[in-house]
Design an enzyme around this catalytic site. Structure first.
Site, PDB file in Angstrom:
ATOM      1  CE  LYS A  18      12.748  -0.070 -47.526  1.00 47.29           C
ATOM      2  NZ  LYS A  18      13.831   1.012 -47.514  1.00 47.29           N
ATOM      3  NE  ARG A  94      11.798   7.595 -44.100  1.00 47.81           N
ATOM      4  CZ  ARG A  94      12.413   6.305 -44.239  1.00 47.81           C
ATOM      5  NH1 ARG A  94      11.621   5.412 -43.839  1.00 47.81           N
ATOM      6  NH2 ARG A  94      13.577   6.210 -44.397  1.00 47.81           N
ATOM      7  NE  ARG A 131      19.223  -6.515 -37.378  1.00 46.86           N
ATOM      8  CZ  ARG A 131      18.382  -5.508 -38.159  1.00 46.86           C
ATOM      9  NH1 ARG A 131      18.404  -5.274 -39.537  1.00 46.86           N
ATOM     10  NH2 ARG A 131      17.627  -4.781 -37.629  1.00 46.86           N
ATOM     11  NE  ARG A 163      20.996  -2.350 -33.921  1.00 48.31           N
ATOM     12  CZ  ARG A 163      20.393  -1.514 -34.994  1.00 48.31           C
ATOM     13  NH1 ARG A 163      21.219  -1.078 -35.867  1.00 48.31           N
ATOM     14  NH2 ARG A 163      18.977  -1.301 -35.122  1.00 48.31           N
ATOM     15  NE  ARG A 174      13.146  -1.181 -35.615  1.00 47.83           N
ATOM     16  CZ  ARG A 174      13.806  -1.680 -34.597  1.00 47.83           C
ATOM     17  NH1 ARG A 174      14.106  -1.597 -33.427  1.00 47.83           N
ATOM     18  NH2 ARG A 174      14.441  -2.844 -34.998  1.00 47.83           N
TER      19      ARG A 174
END
Ligand SMILES: [Zn+2]
Length: 226
Positions: A18, A94, A131, A163, A174
Site C-alpha cells: 500500500k 480506518r 522480512r 521481528r 493481524r
C-alpha cells in the site's frame, strides 16, 4: 480542459504494498500522499496548538481521537498542494465513523475512488515471513533482498533480525483482524459506488499500472455521470 482534482483513498492490508503504491499514484496524478502517521508527526513538529494537543495525547500513551485526527486532516487539506488538486490517503479512514467525518470535511466535494488492494492472505504471509528488520534503525530487508553483509544493516551496522511479530502466526492473526475491521469500511464505499478493487499480486510496476487504469476508469465514469 480544466484539470480536475483527484481525491483518492488506498486501502490494503499489511504486506499489500500500500505505501509504495500510494507513492506511485501520488506521483502519477501530482497529488500529495497523505499518511496519517506522517501527518500527526508533522503536526507535533510544527509547534502549533493542535500539534501540542497531539503530542500530549501520544505522550500519555493514548490513541489520538477522531476529533483531533479530523482537525489535523482539515488543516492538511487546506494547504496549497492539496487544496483544489486532491490527495491520496494512506491509512485513513480506518473506520466507518472516520469515513463519515471525512465526507463532512470534503463536502460539497467527495472522494472520487477508493482503491482496495486485493491480495491473497497466503501471499502476504509468505512475503512478511521473509522480512528482516534492522533492530537499530528499523530499515527493512528480506531473504531475497538482504543487506550486503549478512545480517548487518547497510546503513547503521545494526543487527538485522526477524521481528517477533513477523512470524507466520502473528501475521495471520493481524490479517484476520484487519479483514474484520475493514469489512464495514469497504462495504460502505462499495454501496456508494466508489470502491475500486485492484489485483495487488505481481510486481510494483504491474500493480501500479492496474491501479492507475482502475482509477482512471472510475474518474471517466464519474464525468459521464455528471
Ligand atoms: Zn540499521
Amino acid at each position: 480542459m480544466t484539470e480536475r482534482a483527484v481525491r483518492l483513498i488506498v486501502l490494503g492490508k499489511q504486506g499489500s504494498g500500500k505505501g509504495t503504491q500510494c507513492v506511485r499514484v501520488a506521483a502519477h496524478y501530482g497529488i500529495p500522499h497523505i499518511s496519517t502517521g506522517d501527518m500527526l508527526r508533522a503536526a507535533v513538529n510544527s509547534g502549533s496548538g493542535l500539534g501540542a494537543r497531539v503530542r500530549a495525547t501520544m505522550e500519555a500513551g493514548e490513541l489520538v481521537s477522531d476529533d483531533i485526527i479530523l482537525e489535523v486532516i482539515r488543516a492538511r487539506l487546506s494547504e496549497p498542494d492539496a487544496a483544489g488538486h486532491g490527495f491520496v490517503f494512506d491509512g485513513f479512514p480506518r473506520t466507518v465513523g472516520q469515513a463519515d467525518r471525512l465526507d463532512e470535511v470534503l463536502a460539497p466535494a467527495a472522494i472520487d475512488a477508493v482503491a482496495s488492494l486485493e491480495i491473497p492472505t497466503e501471499v502476504v504471509v509468505a512475503r512478511i515471513a521473509q522480512r528482516r528488520t534492522c533492530a537499530s534503525c528499523g530499515r527493512v530487508y528480506s531473504l531475497t533482498a538482504p543487506p550486503r553483509v549478512q545480517w548487518v544493516c547497510d546503513f547503521c551496522g545494526g543487527e538485522v533480525v526477524q521481528r517477533a511479530d513477523d512470524t507466520e502466526e502473528a501475521v495471520a492473526r493481524r490479517l484476520a483482524l484487519y479483514d474484520t475491521q475493514t469489512a464495514p469500511l469497504t462495504a460502505r464505499y462499495r454501496d456508494l459506488g466508489a470502491l475500486v478493487p485492484v489485483d495487488a499480486t505481481g510486481t510494483v510496476d504491474e500493480v501500479a499500472a492496474r491501479l492507475i487504469a482502475a482509477v482512471d476508469a472510475r474518474l471517466a465514469a464519474d464525468e459521464v455521470g455528471a
